[in-house]
Design an enzyme around this catalytic site. Structure first.
Site, short mmCIF file in Angstrom:
data_model
loop_
_atom_site.label_atom_id
_atom_site.label_comp_id
_atom_site.label_asym_id
_atom_site.label_seq_id
_atom_site.Cartn_x
_atom_site.Cartn_y
_atom_site.Cartn_z
N THR A 35 0.87 -1.17 0.00
CA THR A 35 0.00 0.00 0.00
C THR A 35 0.91 1.23 0.00
OG1 THR A 35 -0.01 0.17 2.42
CG2 THR A 35 -1.71 -1.22 1.44
N ILE A 83 3.20 -1.18 4.70
CA ILE A 83 2.47 0.02 5.13
C ILE A 83 3.46 1.18 5.07
CG2 ILE A 83 1.04 1.01 6.95
CD1 ILE A 83 0.98 -1.76 8.30
N VAL A 112 7.29 -2.14 7.07
CA VAL A 112 7.16 -0.68 7.08
C VAL A 112 7.93 -0.12 5.88
CG1 VAL A 112 7.59 1.45 8.33
CG2 VAL A 112 6.88 -0.61 9.58
N LYS A 113 7.23 0.71 5.11
CA LYS A 113 7.86 1.30 3.93
C LYS A 113 8.44 2.67 4.26
CE LYS A 113 5.81 0.71 -0.31
NZ LYS A 113 4.62 0.75 -1.22
N TYR A 114 9.71 2.81 3.93
CA TYR A 114 10.40 4.09 4.08
C TYR A 114 10.90 4.51 2.70
CZ TYR A 114 10.72 2.94 9.09
OH TYR A 114 10.45 2.63 10.40
#
Ligand code: G3P
Length: 294
Positions: A35, A83, A112-114
């Site tokens: 997402t 996310i 977790v997307k960075y």
């Protein structure tokens, strides 16, 4: 149903749980989901709220995001649900990390997307030390992928790096070359970073991702539906791919670079205009759902 399952894990690139379920019944499985703020802004319930004049507070938007990933989470396989933190060009690593820690607690299979920026990589580096799974997104260069590798070395869990194929194509460069180059560069590594082909626009991108043995590919529902409608073609041994632009002209090839993965991550030149543009687009889409404070 897909009987001949590829080695490449298939993720749905979207923000609508109903779509994920539809694709799952079409394929028989979904390995994971990615997402991002733009995809969440397009979620039908959020769109409905906005259409009825109800823009969201930042807290409400976060709660909607949480609800969406919580309803997707139980339906996907081991590739998890990515996310994305809300970051603009000034967000610090500490701010991203605080969000990342919270998002990681939303579901048991979160990544977790960075963004692939200096601050994003600092956040990713600290995250893996805290056993938070990460997906470094908006990757447009081999240098950036080398920095992801070096910054997350020692991670006990796989780290994802997401090269954005379609956006490089839009920019006149053959985005799939970047996937090939990163895979080749990582052959000399320890295998802790998985290549997640992203910004996939058509099933040729998908088939070439399979042929290049990308560990994962994240694919919009409509591309998976198109692939299903053609009875799930797979690349054969002679399959080859060369990206072309809208007029059929070959896209500019991206040459392979010899980079030393053992160098400190800060030594790689990770600046890329498309990463910055990507962040700005996410910010704009995110803000389009928010109530403006007077
Ligand atoms: O996987 C990343 C994706 O959501 C971006 O796709 O088509 O907006 O470049 P696109």
């Amino acid at each position: 149903m897909l009987t001949n399952r590829p080695k490449t894990k298939i993720l749905v690139d979207g923000g609508d749980p109903a779509e994920t379920l539809r694709i799952k019944s079409l394929l028989g499985f979904v390995d994971g989901q990615t997402t991002n703020p733009s995809l969440i802004a397009k979620n039908p319930e959020i769109q409905q709220l906005i259409a009825s004049g109800h823009t969201l507070s930042a807290e409400e938007e976060k709660n909607e995001y949480k609800k969406i990933v919580q309803s997707i989470s139980p339906h996907v396989g081991e590739a998890g649900v990515s996310i994305e933190v809300f970051a603009d060009l000034n967000t610090t690593a500490e701010e991203m990390l605080a969000q990342g820690q919270e998002m990681f607690s939303w579901i048991p299979n979160a990544y977790v997307k960075y963004p692939c920026t200096y601050e994003g990589l600092r956040a990713a580096q600290t995250s893996v030390q805290k056993n938070i799974r990460v997906n470094v997104t908006l990757c447009f260069s081999q240098e950036q992928a080398a920095a992801v590798y070096a910054a997350t070395k020692g991670s006990k869990q796989p780290v994802y790096v997401s090269p954005f194929v379609g956006r490089l194509d839009d920019h006149g460069e053959d985005g799939m070359d970047l996937v090939r180059n990163i895979k080749k560069m990582y052959e000399r590594g320890d295998g802790h970073v998985y290549v997640l082909a992203a910004s996939i626009r058509g099933f040729n991108h998908l088939l070439w991702s399979f042929a290049l043995s990308a560990e994962l590919a994240t694919v919009p529902g409509k591309v998976l539906e198109e692939w299903a409608a053609k009875a799930f073609p797979m690349p054969d041994r002679n399959f080859s791919y060369r990206g072309v632009d809208a007029s059929g002209k070959p896209l500019k090839a991206i040459p392979y670079k010899e980079l030393d993965l053992n160098l400190p991550w800060q030594s790689f030149d990770i600046a890329h205009e498309l990463t910055n543009k990507g962040i700005q687009k996410f910010v704009a889409d995110y803000q389009s759902t928010l109530r403006r404070s007077a």
